[in-house]
Enzyme design. Structure first.
Site, PDB file in Angstrom:
ATOM      1  N   ASP A   1      44.145  -0.606  20.878  1.00 58.17           N
ATOM      2  CA  ASP A   1      44.996  -0.834  19.712  1.00 58.17           C
ATOM      3  C   ASP A   1      45.422   0.546  19.214  1.00 58.17           C
ATOM      4  OD1 ASP A   1      46.055  -1.133  17.223  1.00 58.17           O
ATOM      5  OD2 ASP A   1      44.363  -2.236  16.370  1.00 58.17           O
TER       6      ASP A   1
ATOM      7  N   CYS B   1      42.643  -4.391   5.682  1.00 58.61           N
ATOM      8  CA  CYS B   1      42.521  -5.354   6.787  1.00 58.61           C
ATOM      9  C   CYS B   1      41.387  -4.963   7.727  1.00 58.61           C
ATOM     10  CB  CYS B   1      43.828  -5.498   7.563  1.00 58.61           C
ATOM     11  SG  CYS B   1      45.183  -6.052   6.542  1.00 58.61           S
TER      12      CYS B   1
ATOM     13  N   GLN C   1      47.501   3.045  14.936  1.00 60.40           N
ATOM     14  CA  GLN C   1      47.369   4.258  14.122  1.00 60.40           C
ATOM     15  C   GLN C   1      47.478   5.529  14.946  1.00 60.40           C
ATOM     16  OE1 GLN C   1      47.398   4.421  10.892  1.00 60.40           O
ATOM     17  NE2 GLN C   1      47.208   2.234  10.534  1.00 60.40           N
TER      18      GLN C   1
ATOM     19  N   LYS D   1      55.002   2.228  12.081  1.00 60.62           N
ATOM     20  CA  LYS D   1      54.091   3.335  11.764  1.00 60.62           C
ATOM     21  C   LYS D   1      54.509   4.596  12.527  1.00 60.62           C
ATOM     22  CE  LYS D   1      50.281   0.063  11.337  1.00 60.62           C
ATOM     23  NZ  LYS D   1      50.018  -0.234   9.934  1.00 60.62           N
TER      24      LYS D   1
HETATM   25  N1  7TS Z   1      45.783  -2.109  14.253  1.00 57.68           N
HETATM   26  C1  7TS Z   1      45.567  -1.115  13.388  1.00 57.68           C
HETATM   27  C2  7TS Z   1      44.560  -0.067  13.702  1.00 57.68           C
HETATM   28  C3  7TS Z   1      46.315  -1.066  12.209  1.00 57.68           C
HETATM   29  O1  7TS Z   1      46.111  -0.076  11.361  1.00 57.68           O
HETATM   30  C4  7TS Z   1      47.263  -2.076  11.948  1.00 57.68           C
HETATM   31  C5  7TS Z   1      48.040  -2.114  10.657  1.00 57.68           C
HETATM   32  C6  7TS Z   1      47.453  -3.061  12.901  1.00 57.68           C
HETATM   33  C7  7TS Z   1      46.696  -3.056  14.035  1.00 57.68           C
HETATM   34  C8  7TS Z   1      48.469  -4.143  12.731  1.00 57.68           C
HETATM   35  O2  7TS Z   1      49.725  -3.605  12.800  1.00 57.68           O
HETATM   36  P1  7TS Z   1      51.016  -4.512  12.454  1.00 57.68           P
HETATM   37  O3  7TS Z   1      52.135  -3.541  12.466  1.00 57.68           O
HETATM   38  O4  7TS Z   1      51.123  -5.514  13.546  1.00 57.68           O
HETATM   39  O5  7TS Z   1      50.753  -5.120  11.120  1.00 57.68           O
HETATM   40  N2  7TS Z   1      47.431  -1.419   9.606  1.00 57.68           N
HETATM   41  C9  7TS Z   1      47.787  -1.448   8.305  1.00 57.68           C
HETATM   42  C10 7TS Z   1      47.151  -0.670   7.334  1.00 57.68           C
HETATM   43  O6  7TS Z   1      46.229   0.105   7.552  1.00 57.68           O
HETATM   44  N3  7TS Z   1      47.697  -0.927   6.148  1.00 57.68           N
HETATM   45  O7  7TS Z   1      48.690  -1.828   6.315  1.00 57.68           O
HETATM   46  C11 7TS Z   1      48.741  -2.153   7.660  1.00 57.68           C
END
Ligand code: 7TS
Length: 407
Positions: free
Chosen positions: A201, A365, A204, A227
């Protein structure tokens, strides 16, 4: 050492000129989502103004232009993460959808009752819940490798949990709640020794470092565009071609087929097999523009600059009495999670907002991480390449003010 062009970079992000509550915006919520440079905004506007039509469908000029842009962005993603082929780049909505895609295709085909899926205790919910749902449906078992009080994976425990029953290792490359960067090369090597595929994953990690999927030798890599200075609503699942080829499709519909009759359907080739329906065309184009922009600056330069920011912030935060940093891994990305004695993280967030400072307060989350550290939530300052030490000073002054008034 090259000088990081911070002033130019800041000027490229129009939103950074905004005032929040009559104060200059200090945007430190980049782990939730980061802001967009003008080139990304312009790329979307240009597409809709001059080149927009549906992709892969028409012989008319606009459709060809739109398709070229769309597929051009796939090429850029391929180069950015050093995939072997554009067939390995699947456009999805984000990291969440990428992981769910693996759960409903690869896992469904390859993981059965009694088999194990191994994750870590620092995962985002999007790398926990899809596996829980999968395990509930199939009788597979979710194993969780523990972390220590610094917020690091206890690698020896992780290794002990790998067995012949393990059919997938799915771990976060960099934790959103703690900033921890996992020893993914070691993890992948250990899994490879038993022929276990690894999903990273990278939601980040991707904006903070060079990611080379061939060098990592991971089987799947998931990330979100939003991101990575790109639009929301678009993300990428990288997968090794042989694995993707063998996987059943994800969703059925237009574009993912070669031939349809009422008796049977022949699926399209990679990567289209996994991209049913009209995709988020403009967002893909925006992602391509973001990648061009980042490539010009250089991911290694960004990593070096952000390491300085994190070091500076950590040093300053450590000197504030009553502030506890959550997540002190040796290998860490530009995230500073913290709690204050006597002030709830939500109040920290609200009060910092009154000073124009955007941080996230909550469980991020990653509720199991909060449980482990026995905190209800944290306040989290997460840095991007456009942040400065001066902004960190504003944050730290803000925190000192809070403590003075409410602590
Ligand atoms: N994995 C990690 C490590 C994340 O930080 C996030 C989103 C996701 C998966 C999911 O990403 P998405 O774009 O599919 O939602 N993290 C965060 C956060 O830290 N604050 O808001 C979203």
């Amino acid at each position: 050492m090259t000088i990081f062009p911070i002033e130019k970079i800041r000027a490229d992000f129009p939103i950074l000129k905004e005032k929040i509550r009559n104060k200059p915006l200090v945007y430190l919520d980049n782990a939730a989502t980061c802001q967009k440079p003008q080139v990304v905004i312009d790329s979307i506007s240009h597409l809709y103004t001059h080149e927009y039509a549906n992709v892969h469908r028409g012989v008319h000029t606009l459709s060809i232009k739109s398709t070229d842009r769309y597929e051009g962005a796939r090429e850029k993603v391929k180069d950015f993460i050093n995939a072997n082929s554009t067939k390995e780049i699947i456009f999805v909505r984000g990291a969440t959808e990428a992981i769910n895609l693996i759960a409903s295709t690869y896992a469904k085909e390859n993981i059965k009752h009694g088999d194990e899926i191994l994750i870590t205790a620092m995962e985002h919910h999007s790398n926990i819940v899809p596996w829980q749902m999968f395990c509930e449906q199939t009788g597979a078992v979710l194993k969780v490798a523990p972390i220590n009080l610094q917020g690091e994976l206890i690698y020896t425990e992780f290794e002990k949990l790998i067995s012949d029953k393990t059919k997938l290792v799915s771990v976060v490359h960099m934790s959103n709640a703690l900033g921890t960067i996992n020893p993914v090369k070691k993890i992948i090597a250990a899994a490879k020794a038993r022929n276990i595929p690894v999903l990273l994953d990278g939601a980040q990690a991707i904006p903070h470092m060079t990611v080379d999927v061939q060098e990592l030798d991971c089987d799947f890599y998931a990330f979100s565009g939003h991101k990575l200075y790109a639009p929301s609503g678009i993300g990428v699942l990288y997968g090794k071609q042989a694995l993707l080829d063998a996987m059943p499709p994800y969703q059925g519909g237009g574009d993912m087929i070669r031939k349809v009759t009422f008796e049977e359907t022949e699926y399209n080739a990679l990567p289209y097999k996994f991209e049913a329906g009209t995709p988020s065309i403009a967002d893909v184009v925006g992602l391509g523009a973001a990648i061009d922009y980042l490539t010009e600056i250089g991911m290694d330069n960004i990593a070096a600059y952000e390491a300085e920011l994190l070091e500076y912030a950590t040093e300053k935060a450590s000197k504030i009495e009553g502030l506890r940093i959550i997540g002190e891994a040796k290998d860490k990305g530009a995230i500073l999670s913290f709690v204050l004695d006597k002030i709830h993280p939500h109040d920290i967030g609200t009060m910092l907002d009154s000073l124009g400072i955007a941080v996230r307060a909550g469980h991020h989350c990653a509720m199991p991480v909060m449980d482990f550290f026995e905190v209800p939530a944290t306040a989290r300052a997460s840095f991007a390449m456009y942040n400065t030490k001066a902004e960190i000073d504003v944050l730290m002054d803000g925190i000192e003010q809070l403590i003075e008034v409410f602590g």
